[in-house]
Design a protein around this motif. Structure first.
Motif, PDB file in Angstrom:
ATOM      1  N   ASP A 175      -6.150   5.099  -2.083  1.00 22.53           N
ATOM      2  CA  ASP A 175      -7.060   4.251  -2.851  1.00 22.53           C
ATOM      3  C   ASP A 175      -6.559   4.282  -4.300  1.00 22.53           C
ATOM      4  O   ASP A 175      -7.000   5.080  -5.109  1.00 22.53           O
ATOM      5  CB  ASP A 175      -8.486   4.810  -2.721  1.00 22.53           C
ATOM      6  CG  ASP A 175      -9.468   4.088  -3.624  1.00 22.53           C
ATOM      7  OD1 ASP A 175      -9.180   2.941  -4.014  1.00 22.53           O
ATOM      8  OD2 ASP A 175     -10.508   4.701  -3.941  1.00 22.53           O
ATOM      9  N   LEU A 176      -5.609   3.409  -4.606  1.00 21.79           N
ATOM     10  CA  LEU A 176      -4.878   3.546  -5.866  1.00 21.79           C
ATOM     11  C   LEU A 176      -5.757   3.335  -7.086  1.00 21.79           C
ATOM     12  O   LEU A 176      -5.558   3.965  -8.117  1.00 21.79           O
ATOM     13  CB  LEU A 176      -3.692   2.568  -5.894  1.00 21.79           C
ATOM     14  CG  LEU A 176      -2.581   2.881  -4.883  1.00 21.79           C
ATOM     15  CD1 LEU A 176      -1.571   1.765  -4.840  1.00 21.79           C
ATOM     16  CD2 LEU A 176      -1.893   4.190  -5.221  1.00 21.79           C
ATOM     17  N   ASP A 177      -6.728   2.419  -6.975  1.00 20.66           N
ATOM     18  CA  ASP A 177      -7.570   2.205  -8.157  1.00 20.66           C
ATOM     19  C   ASP A 177      -8.752   3.159  -8.185  1.00 20.66           C
ATOM     20  O   ASP A 177      -9.584   3.099  -9.090  1.00 20.66           O
ATOM     21  CB  ASP A 177      -8.014   0.733  -8.263  1.00 20.66           C
ATOM     22  CG  ASP A 177      -8.831   0.295  -7.056  1.00 20.66           C
ATOM     23  OD1 ASP A 177      -9.213   1.165  -6.233  1.00 20.66           O
ATOM     24  OD2 ASP A 177      -9.090  -0.921  -6.938  1.00 20.66           O
ATOM     25  N   LEU A 214     -10.864   0.883  -0.147  1.00 27.68           N
ATOM     26  CA  LEU A 214      -9.485   0.413   0.020  1.00 27.68           C
ATOM     27  C   LEU A 214      -9.500  -1.109   0.178  1.00 27.68           C
ATOM     28  O   LEU A 214     -10.009  -1.633   1.158  1.00 27.68           O
ATOM     29  CB  LEU A 214      -8.855   1.064   1.253  1.00 27.68           C
ATOM     30  CG  LEU A 214      -7.352   0.854   1.380  1.00 27.68           C
ATOM     31  CD1 LEU A 214      -6.603   1.718   0.383  1.00 27.68           C
ATOM     32  CD2 LEU A 214      -6.889   1.151   2.798  1.00 27.68           C
ATOM     33  N   PHE A 236       0.840  -1.191   0.000  1.00 30.65           N
ATOM     34  CA  PHE A 236       0.000   0.000   0.000  1.00 30.65           C
ATOM     35  C   PHE A 236       0.880   1.247   0.000  1.00 30.65           C
ATOM     36  O   PHE A 236       2.067   1.187   0.322  1.00 30.65           O
ATOM     37  CB  PHE A 236      -0.888   0.018   1.255  1.00 30.65           C
ATOM     38  CG  PHE A 236      -1.938  -1.043   1.262  1.00 30.65           C
ATOM     39  CD1 PHE A 236      -3.166  -0.819   0.666  1.00 30.65           C
ATOM     40  CD2 PHE A 236      -1.701  -2.279   1.854  1.00 30.65           C
ATOM     41  CE1 PHE A 236      -4.154  -1.800   0.666  1.00 30.65           C
ATOM     42  CE2 PHE A 236      -2.679  -3.267   1.854  1.00 30.65           C
ATOM     43  CZ  PHE A 236      -3.905  -3.030   1.257  1.00 30.65           C
ATOM     44  N   GLN A 280     -13.594   5.050   2.710  1.00 32.72           N
ATOM     45  CA  GLN A 280     -12.961   4.055   1.844  1.00 32.72           C
ATOM     46  C   GLN A 280     -12.718   2.725   2.571  1.00 32.72           C
ATOM     47  O   GLN A 280     -11.984   1.870   2.086  1.00 32.72           O
ATOM     48  CB  GLN A 280     -11.665   4.589   1.238  1.00 32.72           C
ATOM     49  CG  GLN A 280     -10.546   4.856   2.228  1.00 32.72           C
ATOM     50  CD  GLN A 280      -9.274   5.312   1.522  1.00 32.72           C
ATOM     51  OE1 GLN A 280      -9.290   5.691   0.354  1.00 32.72           O
ATOM     52  NE2 GLN A 280      -8.162   5.266   2.220  1.00 32.72           N
ATOM     53  N   ASP A 322      -5.495  -2.316  -3.883  1.00 30.84           N
ATOM     54  CA  ASP A 322      -4.880  -0.980  -3.840  1.00 30.84           C
ATOM     55  C   ASP A 322      -3.421  -1.045  -3.428  1.00 30.84           C
ATOM     56  O   ASP A 322      -2.948  -0.262  -2.610  1.00 30.84           O
ATOM     57  CB  ASP A 322      -5.676  -0.074  -2.899  1.00 30.84           C
ATOM     58  CG  ASP A 322      -7.034   0.258  -3.477  1.00 30.84           C
ATOM     59  OD1 ASP A 322      -7.064   0.751  -4.608  1.00 30.84           O
ATOM     60  OD2 ASP A 322      -8.047  -0.018  -2.815  1.00 30.84           O
TER      61      ASP A 322
END
Lengths: 460, 1050
Positions: free
Chosen positions: B864-866, B871, B832, B850, B875
């Motif tokens: 929240d990478l995508d 989360l 993460f 999230q 992610d």
């Protein structure tokens, strides 16, 4: 300059030698393993395969600790006092999909199922008069049913019960994996399909093919499947599936069947092995031990202090309940597992005490008219625990009390009883912000490896 | 240089024993310019003729010459000299070492070759480069010496393994370590221990004595290594041991002694007072005063609750102020201490477990011989105490090397070494009973002992008392070893030789561990003993013909044909017992419960055929081709033999006429090679479907499916394309070697992951591919060359790019944070990403939205990478890689009159380390000891932006795998600084006893420059690993050492 090669003969000698003394270094065979074709050839090999299937249940990733202890942590019977972050996720009710314990449990349970599938597939072909094929297949089906039941209640089911056939299921594999091609991922079957497979494995034919338990503590085949154990397992399954009439009938048949009744002093169940009350105990000994007590015991006493019984406030018992001393709320250990080394405590899988409570609940769920009968059964267990009879005319109050007694009676035994009780009575979902967390995540490894053929459970 | 080679070559060239009638006789003596010793076997030839002789054992010669003759004195490795005889009757000459690379003779697989004619990528490392360094293992000697060779000493644990990767890691599930061949015998390497310590394994190469080694040759490309066929995919390291030399018997005595200490490292723990404050804060942040009580009851304050949680309190009692923990009144973790943390006890555990260790070595060698036979006997004793309690290593070794010329055409010889090494092994790394692991993770508010003298065991934690972990267990691994070979060699016809050689490597490895009742592990079992014994007998029988011939002056051919057998037989025994009558008897026979007893065995074999032709045209066009066919028992019947060919070309451009005007260029050779090598290190029976034994129950033996078979399983393959140039400038004052390579490892044996629901986790298949490509640069310069002062440097640099090009199935995790994925390098880290520390309610709501539902102020908001608003485990992304961008070594040798100095640096740059130690020591989630990073933790008064709040149990999982624990692992290390003084020969020889004498001071790892915050940036908790390098988890760090020594010649 003239050169004399007087040693020519030596070189010829060595050369000739080396060509004639040819070394066969390429044909080598393993020394501690067998080819599959060497296993199901006679009674010895096939029986060893059955032993191998029981052995699989003993894994620390299965009944040897995690398949119930982690869920006792999840349900609140245990508290986490150790260091494993993967255990902490259970205590915190915040399990990530890559939790290694979840993955190991899954793999261990399915490995057991594959062992059972091998026995069921190949036993019919064993031509050896000394081999009891029917019993072998019945034992394998008993092991398979137990394993599918464990997996189904953890990863499958509806948010509020185990009675919805269309709810989330798990992959259902009934044939052995023999080649890499056989190992292709199978998508999840529905809850109902897996349920039916469990009940089919616990059919009357299976029950009939198993030996009777025998009376008293003279148990036939301690640690292995018996008629009574199969009936009790089926009763347990039917209660979970909400088939209360079947559950009541099966549990009552065990109670009234052969074998003695509840052990008078409950703690004897744990301080000595294979008591009359117990229907199936997973056997451990010094050379085939478990690490359960090790996980409970404080470090100064040689344990790793990973889990301890929950605090009294979170694990309430009535005053004077003999089970306080057994369960040990607020203490670091429970009487149910006492031997840190060499880890010889048996794990009780099925016993009559469970059948009393199963019958009591199933009867009253069938009809409130059965309440007196249910109370009688419940109070048998309460009396043994040193508690006064519980009296009520209200079925709802009965279920509350029964749930409390089930929790205190069956904590830390070889099935995630309290967790399953919370789920089947619809109380688990409320413990989470996302009710989907009642199901464990499918191991991330499984989802990735199957390339989503096996889909992740909702919420993860 | 290479005395062995000299002798062999001399032996081959010697039959110049005819007499010639000449006008008059000149006599003389040839000595070494280096130390004045006589040089036997030097060729003395009259210039312009083939007439000549060789010097005898005393370096004397006698030759008949005509008027005006010029004598040419030559010897491999020394600078040739031409001397006009004039009227003299006696001519004495001293020959100096030839520092240029070209005259060097290189050991190749199954032969020797002049450096000028080598067309493969081979690095030579002579003993002078590493002598007098306090080396534990021979692989340490190679660190930083050769471009393209990445050697990571994964820990400072005495006797532990070192990872050697030649041109990058080229395997996933099999070994990626090179083949080691010592005097022609391929030897057993790796770890033989059966008892885990948590991380570091043992190293079979520790059995070898670095002082016996004359040179290492590292075969890097296929042209050099393919002659080793199915074991060459990871490169080959050829080790040549020192041989005796004809002449007066020499006695050499070398001794050093010194101290080792931990390096100045930045790991500092918080003290007991700070730990008490932290614990109270963790509890306060997690629990209300009503926690664990129910029914509306309250604790008197959080200090009482903290005591109840961490002091092993027997319970709690209700008082008018609320519940109070039942205290045990021993002055540790009392509620009163939490109310006033300044009263807490404090122990500096790191100070207690580290120590100053002694290191010393005694080395005695006798060498000498006649023209017909030479010998070298050596014995060495090495002892290292270790810088941490409960660790140490010692090795005794002896070696006999003999060579004998029986007749003019028949020679035989033998090289045998025996050794016994003993490692006192601490547990560490991922182990709650380790010494360093507890030293870091044991809380500072616990005293070492209780008042009654017993160890104080942390009542709130499962970790062992660090002192008990270090001093109480007995854990020794003893390796006894014989490595030897005997050969016979005959001349069959002119230029044609046959050689047969039988070699063996016998290893007996024994582990014994006993955990007394004073340890946590032993307490529960009333003493726990384990004993393991493993033997590995590996023999090889090699038979080769070699043919060397010049056709006219333009064509030279050398050819090799051979066949050989090899077999390795492994046997193991393991037993475990518990319940001992006290702690004094540690043998298993005393244990009442014999919990485990098992034996195992396994065999593999190789049958091989090989051939090679080298062709040189006019000395400047070079062509070479080799092929090896290996049959291995490890592969299925259908796929049993593999063919491993290689070819190479070279062009000595500087020898072309058109280059004669280019004066600054003293040498230029261009090389190209391509070939295929294999890797058979995959387990002996990976191709077979198997039922395994050991699945026992109720006292009966059980069988269970063990592995799925794959009959088509075959070796891993590496194809290596190499372009190289050797460039000498300014009369070779500057010598440059450049290599460019692309190494494709294919058919990598990978456990094709299977869904666990199949009952199996994987099946071995030939699937994966990895590409390593890169540039290697090695520059040797003579910076100053004056009569009294000489300064030479070598710098080598490696730029390697590693990429996983094909994987079986989905990407997979390895280690703690490592991730294997197509398109990424091995050693990539995934996790993460920290967005920020939650400072206000807006941030907190964002976190909750999230899915971080437990988030409070001071917790970490993860990215929240995508971007899907939730989360999840998806992610996570690649955070960095453990692969360095560049690494290398920089060595300087200086000589001023009698003084000499070595200054050797190593460096690694651009790699990341996953510091899992900090994930625990800065986790602030329980009773673990914490390091000083937590002093900057978030509190309402200290709104830290880097360190989150302390909260018991870490409900937000701030500790999860994330970039928070990823650090830059680059470092520059002064590996060796050595200053010596050689007493002038004129003074020494006056003693009538000594031949030579030198004293020196040497240091190792004196300084390390790095940004890394852990103990040591050179670290790998997984020891030798392909997929999870560069992870630090409570790993024993390397020491710095200073030693003084003498070299005496008699």
């Amino acid at each position: 300059m003239e050169m004399r090669y007087s040693n020519f003969k030596y070189s010829i000698f060595v050369l000739v030698l080396s060509f004639f003394v040819s070394c066969d270094v390429l044909d080598q065979a393993p020394e501690a393993s067998l080819a599959p074709s060497q296993v199901f050839t006679d009674a010895t090999g096939a029986n060893a395969a059955i032993i191998g299937a029981y052995s699989s249940i003993q894994s620390g990733n299965y009944v040897g600790l995690r398949s119930w202890a982690l869920l006792d942590l999840y349900s609140g019977n245990l508290r986490h006092t150790g260091t494993f972050p993967s255990f902490a996720q259970f205590q915190n009710r915040n399990i990530l999909a890559d939790n290694v314990e979840v993955s190991n449990m899954w793999n261990s349970i399915y490995s057991t199922i594959n062992r059972a599938n091998n026995i069921i597939e190949f036993s019919p072909g064993v031509n050896d008069a000394a081999f009891n094929k029917d019993r072998a297949i019945a034992e394998a089906k008993f092991i398979r049913a137990f394993s599918y039941l464990n997996a189904l209640v953890l990863w499958g089911g509806d948010n509020n019960s185990y009675t919805v056939d269309g709810a989330v299921g798990i992959p259902l594999r009934l044939k052995p994996t023999l080649t890499p091609a056989d190992a292709a991922p199978a998508p999840k079957a529905t809850f109902g399909e897996v349920k039916n497979a469990i009940l089919a494995d616990l059919s009357q034919a299976t029950i009939d093919a198993l030996p009777a338990r025998g009376t008293g503590s003279a148990i036939a085949a301690a640690g292995r499947a018996t008629k009574e154990a199969a009936i009790a397992l089926k009763a347990k399954a039917q209660l979970i599936f909400g088939n209360n009439a079947d559950a009541a009938a099966l549990a009552q048949s065990v109670i009234t069947g052969t074998g003695s009744d509840l052990t008078a002093t409950m703690s004897n169940l744990y301080t000595s092995k294979n008591n009359a009350e117990s229907l199936w105990e997973l056997q451990f000994d010094a050379v085939n031990s478990n690490a359960i007590a090790f996980f409970f015991y404080p470090t100064a006493q040689g344990g790793r202090n990973e889990v301890s019984p929950a605090a009294p406030a979170n694990f309430p018992h009535e005053a004077n309940d003999a089970r306080i001393a057994i369960n040990g709320p607020g203490l670091s250990i429970t009487v149910k597992y006492r031997v840190v080394s060499p880890g010889t405590d048996n794990v009780i899988m099925l016993r009559k005490g469970d059948m009393y409570l199963t019958a009591a609940e199933a009867l009253v769920r069938q009809s409130a008219a059965n309440l007196p009968q249910g109370l009688t059964l419940l109070n048998r267990v309460r009396t043994r625990a040193g508690l006064p009879n519980f009296v009520t005319e209200d079925a709802a109050a009965f279920f509350v009390q029964l749930a409390q007694d089930r929790r205190n009676e069956l904590a830390f035994e070889g099935f995630p009883n309290h967790w399953v009780d919370l789920r089947r009575t619809g109380q688990a979902a409320g413990l989470f912000t996302n009710p989907n967390f009642v199901r464990l995540p499918i191991p991330q490894r499984e989802v990735l490896t199957s390339e989503n053929v096996i889909t992740q459970n909702a919420g993860y | 240089m290479k005395r062995l080679l000299r002798l062999l070559v001399v032996a081959l060239l010697l039959p110049l024993s005819a007499a010639w009638a000449q006008e008059r006789t000149v006599t003389g003596r040839v000595t070494s310019a280096e130390d004045g010793s006589p040089l036997p076997g030097v060729n003395v030839v009259i210039k312009g003729t083939t007439v000549g002789t060789a010097t005898d054992l005393d370096g004397r010669y006698s030759i008949s010459v005509s008027q005006g003759a010029v004598l040419v004195y030559s010897f491999i490795g020394l600078k040739s000299q031409e001397v006009a005889v004039g009227e003299r009757a006696s001519v004495d000459v001293s020959l100096a070492l030839d520092a240029t690379q070209l005259s060097e003779v290189v050991v190749t697989g199954y032969g020797l070759q002049s450096r000028a004619e080598v067309t493969g990528a081979i690095t030579s490392v002579g003993y002078k480069e590493f002598q007098d360094m306090p080396l534990r293992n021979i692989d340490q000697a190679l660190q930083g010496r050769s471009a393209g060779v990445n050697i990571v000493q994964s820990s400072g644990t005495p006797g532990s393994g070192i990872s050697v990767n030649i041109r990058g890691t080229g395997s996933l599930g099999s070994s990626s370590q090179p083949l080691f061949v010592i005097d022609g015998v391929p030897i057993n390497t790796g770890s033989y221990t059966a008892i885990g310590t948590g991380g570091q394994l043992t190293n079979a190469l520790s059995d070898l004595n670095p002082n016996d080694i004359e040179s290492f040759e590292i075969l890097k490309d296929a042209a050099a290594s393919a002659i080793y066929g199915s074991r060459a995919a990871n490169g080959v390291v050829i080790i040549t041991t020192k041989q005796g030399r004809a002449g007066r018997t020499k006695v050499d005595f070398n001794f050093y002694t010194g101290i080792e200490q931990r390096q100045n490292d930045p790991v500092k723990k918080i003290n007991g007072q700070q730990a008490s404050e932290l614990m109270l804060e963790m509890v306060r942040n997690r629990y209300p005063l009503t926690a664990f009580l129910g029914g509306g009851a309250q604790w008197a304050d959080h200090a009482e609750l903290t005591t109840w949680l961490f002091d092993g309190a027997a319970g709690a009692t209700n008082t008018p102020d609320g519940f109070r923990a039942v205290t045990n009144n021993d002055g540790v973790r009392e509620a009163s201490i939490y109310r006033d943390p300044s009263t807490a006890p404090s122990t500096d555990w790191l100070d207690e477990i580290f120590r100053t260790g002694k290191i010393s070595q005694y080395d005695l060698a006798f060498s000498g011989g006649t023209e017909k036979s030479t010998f070298r006997f050596s014995t060495t004793y090495f002892n290292q105490e270790g810088i941490m309690i409960g660790s140490g290593f010692e090795r005794f070794s002896a070696r006999i090397n003999l060579a004998n010329q029986v007749t003019d055409h028949f020679r035989f010889g033998t090289n045998v070494a025996v050794s016994r090494s003993v490692a006192v092994r601490p547990q560490n790394d991922n182990n709650i009973n380790g010494v360093l692991s507890t030293g870091v993770l044991y809380s500072s508010d616990i005293p070492i002992f209780r008042a009654n003298g017993t160890y104080y065991k942390d009542p709130g934690s499962s970790t062992e008392n660090p002192i008990a972990a270090g001093l109480e267990p007995f854990f020794e691994s003893v390796s006894s070893r014989v490595i030897g070979s005997t050969y016979g060699e005959v001349d069959i016809a002119k230029g044609l030789k046959f050689r047969t050689e039988l070699g063996l490597d016998f290893l007996l490895f024994k582990d014994d561990r006993f955990q007394p009742t004073t340890t946590n592990t032993g307490a529960g079992s009333n003493g726990l003993g384990q004993s393991s014994s493993r033997t590995d007998l590996n023999w090889v029988w090699k038979n080769n013909f070699t043919y060397n011939k010049d056709f006219g002056s333009d064509h030279r051919i050398s050819a090799l044909v051979g066949f050989e057998y090899q077999q390795s037989t492994f046997e193991s025994l393991f037993a475990q017992a518990s319940v001992f009558p006290g702690n004094t008897i540690r043998r298993l026979s005393a244990g009442a419960v014999k919990a485990d007893a098992s034996s195992g065995g396994s065999v593999w074999g190789l049958e091989s055929y090989l051939g090679r032709v080298n062709y040189t045209f006019k000395g400047k066009y070079l062509l070479s081709g080799s092929v090896r066919v290996d049959g291995s028992s490890r592969f299925g019947e259908d796929n049993r033999y593999g063919v491993f060919p290689a070819g190479s070309i070279g062009w000595r451009l500087s020898d072309e006429g058109f280059m004669s005007g280019v004066n600054f260029l003293s040498d230029l050779k261009l090389r190209a090679s391509y070939g295929i090598t294999g890797n058979q290190e995959i387990g002996n029976f990976a191709s077979l479907p198997l039922f395994s034994s050991g699945a026992n129950y109720i006292g009966l033996g059980g069988l269970a499916p063990g592995q799925l078979g794959n009959p088509s399983l075959t070796w891993e393959e590496a194809s290596i394309l190499n372009f190289g140039a050797d460039i000498g400038l300014l009369k070779d004052r500057i010598f440059l070697a450049v290599e460019y390579y692309i190494k494709d490892n294919r058919e990598l044996l990978q456990n094709l992951p299977l869904v666990g629901s199949s009952g199996f986790l994987g099946v071995t298949q030939n699937i994966g591919s990895i590409r390593n490509s890169g540039v290697e640069l090695s520059i040797t310069t003579v910076n100053v060359s004056k009569a009294n002062f000489r300064w030479t440097s070598n710098i080598n640099l490696t730029f390697n790019k590693n990429e996983v090009t094909k994987l079986a199935g989905a990407p997979f995790a390895s280690g703690f944070a490592s991730w294997v994925e197509e398109g990424q390098p091995l050693g990539a880290f995934r996790g993460f990403r920290v967005d920020r520390i939650i400072q206000n309610e807006t941030d907190r709501q964002a976190a909750i939205a999230q899915g971080q539902t437990a988030a409070q102020l001071g917790d970490i908001l993860f990215k929240d990478l995508d971007g899907n608003g939730s989360l999840t485990s998806a992610d996570q992304e690649i955070l960095g890689s453990a692969q360095p961008v560049v690494f290398g070594g920089f060595n300087n040798t200086l000589k001023y009159k009698g003084f000499d100095a070595t200054i050797f640096f190593r460096f690694v740059s651009g790699n990341k380390i996953y510091n899992n130690t900090r994930a625990f020591s800065e986790g602030m989630n329980g009773v673990f000891g914490q390091t000083d990073g937590v002093l900057n933790r978030w509190t309402p008064d200290n709104p830290s932006t880097t360190t989150p709040r302390a909260v018991f149990g870490d409900p937000n999982n701030n500790r999860r795998t994330s970039d928070r624990w990823l650090e830059d692992g680059s470092f520059l290390r002064l590996n060796n600084l050595q200053v010596g003084y050689t007493i002038p020969p004129s003074v020494v020889t006056r003693s009538k006893v000594l031949r030579s004498a030198r004293i020196y001071v040497s240091s190792q790892n004196l300084f390390t420059w790095t940004k890394y915050s852990g103990f040591d940036p050179e670290v790998s908790t997984f020891n030798i690993t392909n997929t999870a390098p560069g992870t630090d988890f409570l790993t024993y760090p390397q020491a710095k050492a200073v030693s003084v020594g003498v070299n005496l010649g008699l």
